[in-house]
Design a protein around this motif. Structure first.
Motif, PDB file in Angstrom:
ATOM      1  N   GLU A   8       3.047  17.441   8.780  1.00 36.67           N
ATOM      2  CA  GLU A   8       4.101  16.442   8.545  1.00 36.67           C
ATOM      3  C   GLU A   8       3.914  15.727   7.205  1.00 36.67           C
ATOM      4  OE1 GLU A   8       2.407  16.880  11.280  1.00 36.67           O
ATOM      5  OE2 GLU A   8       3.751  16.886  13.018  1.00 36.67           O
ATOM      6  N   LEU A   9       2.639  15.641   6.745  1.00 35.01           N
ATOM      7  CA  LEU A   9       2.370  14.950   5.474  1.00 35.01           C
ATOM      8  C   LEU A   9       3.085  15.605   4.296  1.00 35.01           C
ATOM      9  CD1 LEU A   9      -1.469  14.174   5.471  1.00 35.01           C
ATOM     10  CD2 LEU A   9       0.402  12.525   5.400  1.00 35.01           C
ATOM     11  N   MET A  10       3.279  16.931   4.439  1.00 36.69           N
ATOM     12  CA  MET A  10       3.895  17.700   3.354  1.00 36.69           C
ATOM     13  C   MET A  10       5.317  17.196   3.058  1.00 36.69           C
ATOM     14  SD  MET A  10       3.456  21.819   3.187  1.00 36.69           S
ATOM     15  CE  MET A  10       4.418  22.112   4.582  1.00 36.69           C
ATOM     16  N   TYR A  11       5.944  16.587   4.069  1.00 36.72           N
ATOM     17  CA  TYR A  11       7.331  16.144   3.905  1.00 36.72           C
ATOM     18  C   TYR A  11       7.428  14.652   3.569  1.00 36.72           C
ATOM     19  CZ  TYR A  11       7.623  20.563   6.299  1.00 36.72           C
ATOM     20  OH  TYR A  11       7.435  21.875   6.641  1.00 36.72           O
ATOM     21  N   ALA A  12       6.296  14.039   3.234  1.00 36.08           N
ATOM     22  CA  ALA A  12       6.282  12.593   2.945  1.00 36.08           C
ATOM     23  C   ALA A  12       6.577  12.332   1.464  1.00 36.08           C
ATOM     24  CB  ALA A  12       4.952  11.983   3.357  1.00 36.08           C
ATOM     25  N   GLY A  13       7.667  12.886   0.982  1.00 33.91           N
ATOM     26  CA  GLY A  13       8.128  12.609  -0.384  1.00 33.91           C
ATOM     27  C   GLY A  13       7.069  12.909  -1.435  1.00 33.91           C
ATOM     28  N   THR A  14       6.879  11.946  -2.344  1.00 34.35           N
ATOM     29  CA  THR A  14       5.921  12.167  -3.443  1.00 34.35           C
ATOM     30  C   THR A  14       4.490  12.304  -2.919  1.00 34.35           C
ATOM     31  OG1 THR A  14       5.815   9.792  -3.717  1.00 34.35           O
ATOM     32  CG2 THR A  14       7.301  10.963  -5.208  1.00 34.35           C
ATOM     33  N   GLY A  36      -8.774  14.017  14.982  1.00 39.20           N
ATOM     34  CA  GLY A  36      -7.447  14.633  14.976  1.00 39.20           C
ATOM     35  C   GLY A  36      -6.288  13.663  14.829  1.00 39.20           C
ATOM     36  N   THR A  37      -6.585  12.361  14.805  1.00 42.36           N
ATOM     37  CA  THR A  37      -5.546  11.336  14.668  1.00 42.36           C
ATOM     38  C   THR A  37      -6.229  10.033  14.280  1.00 42.36           C
ATOM     39  OG1 THR A  37      -3.634  10.340  15.774  1.00 42.36           O
ATOM     40  CG2 THR A  37      -5.594  10.609  17.118  1.00 42.36           C
ATOM     41  N   ARG A  38      -5.413   9.039  13.872  1.00 39.72           N
ATOM     42  CA  ARG A  38      -6.019   7.756  13.502  1.00 39.72           C
ATOM     43  C   ARG A  38      -6.443   6.977  14.747  1.00 39.72           C
ATOM     44  NH1 ARG A  38      -0.951   5.783  10.383  1.00 39.72           N
ATOM     45  NH2 ARG A  38      -0.099   7.560  11.510  1.00 39.72           N
ATOM     46  N   ASN A  39      -7.547   6.231  14.619  1.00 41.21           N
ATOM     47  CA  ASN A  39      -8.060   5.474  15.752  1.00 41.21           C
ATOM     48  C   ASN A  39      -8.783   4.239  15.222  1.00 41.21           C
ATOM     49  OD1 ASN A  39      -9.418   4.732  18.193  1.00 41.21           O
ATOM     50  ND2 ASN A  39     -11.190   5.900  17.480  1.00 41.21           N
ATOM     51  N   TYR A  82       0.843  -1.213   0.000  1.00 37.00           N
ATOM     52  CA  TYR A  82       0.000   0.000   0.000  1.00 37.00           C
ATOM     53  C   TYR A  82       0.877   1.261   0.000  1.00 37.00           C
ATOM     54  CZ  TYR A  82      -3.509   3.414   1.489  1.00 37.00           C
ATOM     55  OH  TYR A  82      -4.330   4.518   1.560  1.00 37.00           O
ATOM     56  N   TYR A  83       1.922   1.242   0.839  1.00 36.11           N
ATOM     57  CA  TYR A  83       2.853   2.382   0.885  1.00 36.11           C
ATOM     58  C   TYR A  83       3.502   2.595  -0.480  1.00 36.11           C
ATOM     59  CZ  TYR A  83       2.946   3.487   5.897  1.00 36.11           C
ATOM     60  OH  TYR A  83       2.616   3.927   7.155  1.00 36.11           O
ATOM     61  N   VAL A  84       3.990   1.477  -1.066  1.00 35.17           N
ATOM     62  CA  VAL A  84       4.674   1.581  -2.364  1.00 35.17           C
ATOM     63  C   VAL A  84       3.712   2.133  -3.417  1.00 35.17           C
ATOM     64  CG1 VAL A  84       5.741   0.222  -4.221  1.00 35.17           C
ATOM     65  CG2 VAL A  84       6.351  -0.230  -1.850  1.00 35.17           C
ATOM     66  N   LEU A  85       2.482   1.617  -3.384  1.00 37.48           N
ATOM     67  CA  LEU A  85       1.461   2.075  -4.341  1.00 37.48           C
ATOM     68  C   LEU A  85       1.232   3.587  -4.207  1.00 37.48           C
ATOM     69  CD1 LEU A  85      -0.191   0.394  -6.351  1.00 37.48           C
ATOM     70  CD2 LEU A  85      -1.996   0.236  -4.653  1.00 37.48           C
ATOM     71  N   CYS A  86       1.119   4.047  -2.948  1.00 36.29           N
ATOM     72  CA  CYS A  86       0.883   5.479  -2.701  1.00 36.29           C
ATOM     73  C   CYS A  86       2.073   6.299  -3.206  1.00 36.29           C
ATOM     74  CB  CYS A  86       0.690   5.757  -1.206  1.00 36.29           C
ATOM     75  SG  CYS A  86      -0.902   5.242  -0.583  1.00 36.29           S
ATOM     76  N   ILE A  87       3.288   5.829  -2.887  1.00 34.66           N
ATOM     77  CA  ILE A  87       4.485   6.602  -3.256  1.00 34.66           C
ATOM     78  C   ILE A  87       4.655   6.638  -4.775  1.00 34.66           C
ATOM     79  CG2 ILE A  87       7.021   6.644  -3.093  1.00 34.66           C
ATOM     80  CD1 ILE A  87       6.647   5.436  -0.228  1.00 34.66           C
ATOM     81  N   ASN A 120      -0.520  22.798  11.859  1.00 31.55           N
ATOM     82  CA  ASN A 120       0.476  22.380  12.838  1.00 31.55           C
ATOM     83  C   ASN A 120      -0.254  21.995  14.122  1.00 31.55           C
ATOM     84  OD1 ASN A 120       2.543  22.066  14.612  1.00 31.55           O
ATOM     85  ND2 ASN A 120       3.448  24.098  14.313  1.00 31.55           N
ATOM     86  N   ARG A 121      -0.362  20.679  14.358  1.00 35.71           N
ATOM     87  CA  ARG A 121      -1.125  20.226  15.522  1.00 35.71           C
ATOM     88  C   ARG A 121      -0.408  20.537  16.831  1.00 35.71           C
ATOM     89  NH1 ARG A 121      -2.509  14.036  14.202  1.00 35.71           N
ATOM     90  NH2 ARG A 121      -0.272  14.043  13.856  1.00 35.71           N
ATOM     91  N   LYS A 122       0.906  20.879  16.716  1.00 33.94           N
ATOM     92  CA  LYS A 122       1.650  21.153  17.955  1.00 33.94           C
ATOM     93  C   LYS A 122       1.431  22.584  18.415  1.00 33.94           C
ATOM     94  CE  LYS A 122       5.100  17.641  17.035  1.00 33.94           C
ATOM     95  NZ  LYS A 122       5.562  17.495  15.654  1.00 33.94           N
TER      96      LYS A 122
HETATM   97  C1  LIG Z   1      11.805  12.064   1.552  1.00 33.61           C
HETATM   98  C2  LIG Z   1      10.896  11.571   2.638  1.00 33.61           C
HETATM   99  C3  LIG Z   1      10.245  10.283   2.266  1.00 33.61           C
HETATM  100  C4  LIG Z   1       9.194   9.948   3.273  1.00 33.61           C
HETATM  101  C5  LIG Z   1       8.373   8.803   2.795  1.00 33.61           C
HETATM  102  C6  LIG Z   1       7.091   8.714   3.586  1.00 33.61           C
HETATM  103  C7  LIG Z   1       6.280   7.659   3.036  1.00 33.61           C
HETATM  104  C8  LIG Z   1       4.802   7.849   3.254  1.00 33.61           C
HETATM  105  C9  LIG Z   1       4.192   7.227   2.098  1.00 33.61           C
HETATM  106  C10 LIG Z   1       3.024   6.691   1.974  1.00 33.61           C
HETATM  107  C11 LIG Z   1       1.994   6.642   3.004  1.00 33.61           C
HETATM  108  C12 LIG Z   1       0.654   6.774   2.387  1.00 33.61           C
HETATM  109  C13 LIG Z   1      -0.178   7.599   3.265  1.00 33.61           C
HETATM  110  C14 LIG Z   1      -1.311   8.229   2.540  1.00 33.61           C
HETATM  111  C15 LIG Z   1      -1.780   9.463   3.249  1.00 33.61           C
HETATM  112  C16 LIG Z   1      -2.300   9.138   4.621  1.00 33.61           C
HETATM  113  C17 LIG Z   1      -2.892  10.290   5.375  1.00 33.61           C
HETATM  114  C18 LIG Z   1      -3.082   9.859   6.769  1.00 33.61           C
HETATM  115  O1  LIG Z   1      -3.854   8.996   7.082  1.00 33.61           O
HETATM  116  O2  LIG Z   1      -2.321  10.518   7.659  1.00 33.61           O
HETATM  117  C19 LIG Z   1      -2.408  10.197   9.026  1.00 33.61           C
HETATM  118  C20 LIG Z   1      -2.874  11.421   9.761  1.00 33.61           C
HETATM  119  O3  LIG Z   1      -4.139  11.676   9.350  1.00 33.61           O
HETATM  120  C21 LIG Z   1      -2.926  11.252  11.264  1.00 33.61           C
HETATM  121  O4  LIG Z   1      -1.708  10.895  11.676  1.00 33.61           O
HETATM  122  P1  LIG Z   1      -1.493  10.274  13.143  1.00 33.61           P
HETATM  123  O5  LIG Z   1      -2.447   9.126  13.321  1.00 33.61           O
HETATM  124  O6  LIG Z   1      -1.729  11.327  14.163  1.00 33.61           O
HETATM  125  O7  LIG Z   1      -0.064   9.839  13.107  1.00 33.61           O
END
Ligand SMILES: CCCCCCCC/C=C\CCCCCCCC(=O)OC[C@@H](O)COP(=O)(O)O
Ligand SMILES: CCCCC/C=C\C/C=C\CCCCCCCC(=O)SCCNC(=O)CCNC(=O)[C@H](O)C(C)(C)COP(=O)(O)OP(=O)(O)OC[C@H]1O[C@@H](n2cnc3c(N)ncnc32)[C@H](O)[C@@H]1OP(=O)(O)O
Length: 272
Positions: free
Chosen positions: A124-130, A175-178, A35-40, A144-146
């Motif tokens: 933090e999602l903004m820094y998750a690569g692609t 506000g978070t996964r559950n 799933y991660y690979v597919l998303c990336i 920013n949740r902090k």
């Molecule tokens: C160069 C940096 C490379 C980093 C690579 C990161 C890889 C991440 C890749 C794929 C993950 C697919 C995720 C799809 C988007 C999911 C959105 C999501 O569900 O975020 C969780 C957020 O709602 C709550 O976070 P927490 O439960 O508080 O935690």
């Protein structure tokens, strides 16, 4: 030589299959890893398409992202049974609130996502690569949740612009996964936003994943997810004093619906 590679490939696939059959942990890691690979990979391939078609960061890209993500369910044997889509047909903007169980929620989100709708996500999602790039291009609002002050400022800005831009905003009020099969207490940001912009709140509930997905038990099989889009709750005339009541009302309706959809009827009432 080519036959040799084919035999090696078949042997590796057979070995993986045997490992998956024998060990739930291997099965889980391989499926979630896929799933991660597919998303990336799909994010990397979809980003240039978004740039070419729409030129940059815009909610219009969500249509493209949605088309791609809607195909993911077939890889994992997931089925969605959706009811109440007509409840999205409100005139103008709205706040959509839904329960958040897992990163797999992105599939459920895209299954019902109406046009012109952006999501609120952690920065933090903004820094998750692609994946970060695709969420940026799709117009996701990063908070920013902090820092409550900074999150509130972003939300207040959204309240001002969502009517002018005619967008719907999707917020996960927990506000978070559950993934416990219940709801966490709701944060109030989404409801402040709805009252500030004087727009309706539309609750969306996904049935519990616990029968087919549980990271603690290394469980990830195929499964069916029931989704219900509930009737809009009006906020016209409400003020900040009414936010707590509005939050409780949505929480109770959603909890009752979650239990009903998950086959736990009778629970969820009088929970405020
Ligand atoms: C160069 C940096 C490379 C980093 C690579 C990161 C890889 C991440 C890749 C794929 C993950 C697919 C995720 C799809 C988007 C999911 C959105 C999501 O569900 O975020 C969780 C957020 O709602 C709550 O976070 P927490 O439960 O508080 O935690
Ligand atoms: C092509 C292949 C693609 C592959 C990838 C697939 C898909 C990706 C593409 C797109 C989809 C992206 C989807 C992203 C989803 C991401 C999901 C998440 O990240 S969930 C986590 C982030 N979201 C949230 O946290 C939202 C919910 N949180 C809130 O609303 C919070 O309230 C908050 C605004 C963040 C603030 O939280 P905090 O904990 O700091 O404070 P409190 O909630 O306790 O509030 C304190 C206090 O302030 C009052 N308050 C809150 N908000 C406001 C406001 N806006 N205005 C005024 N006052 C506010 C609140 O009432 C409290 O006061 P009191 O206690 O007196 O009531």
């Amino acid at each position: 030589m080519e036959l040799g590679w084919l035999l090696w490939g078949a042997a590796v696939l057979l070995l993986l299959h045997l490992l998956m059959e024998l060990s739930p942990a291997v099965n889980f890691v391989l499926r979630i890893g896929f799933y991660y690979v597919l998303c990336i990979v799909c994010s990397g391939l979809t980003a240039p398409v978004c740039l070419l078609v729409n030129g940059g960061r815009t909610v219009k890209n969500m249509r493209i992202i949605k088309t791609v993500v809607k195909s993911f369910k077939y890889f994992f044997g997931l089925r969605f049974e959706v009811k109440g889509l007509e409840n999205f047909d409100v005139e103008g903007p709205a706040i959509i609130v839904s329960n958040h169980q897992s990163i797999l929620d992105m599939m459920g989100l895209m299954e019902v996502l109406p046009d012109g709708c952006v999501q609120v996500g952690k920065k933090e999602l903004m820094y998750a690569g692609t994946v970060g790039l695709i969420t940026y291009l799709g117009g996701v609002i990063f908070i920013n949740r902090k820092s409550t002050t900074s999150a509130k400022m972003v939300m207040a800005e959204v309240a001002k612009t969502m009517t002018a831009d005619n967008v719907k905003v999707w917020v996960y009020p927990e506000g978070t996964r559950n993934c416990t099969g219940d709801l966490l207490p709701f944060k109030k940001g989404a409801f402040h936003l709805a009252v500030q912009a004087q727009v309706p709140v539309i609750p969306v509930v996904y049935s519990s994943f616990t029968t087919f997905y549980n990271p603690k038990k290394n469980l990830f099989t195929s499964g069916k997810i029931k989704v219900e889009v509930l009737p809009p709750i009006e906020t016209k005339g409400l003020t900040s004093d009414d936010v707590s009541d509005l939050t409780d009302r949505c929480y109770n309706i959603m909890r009752e619906t979650l239990f009903r959809l998950s086959g736990r009827s009778g629970e969820g009432k009088d929970s405020s």
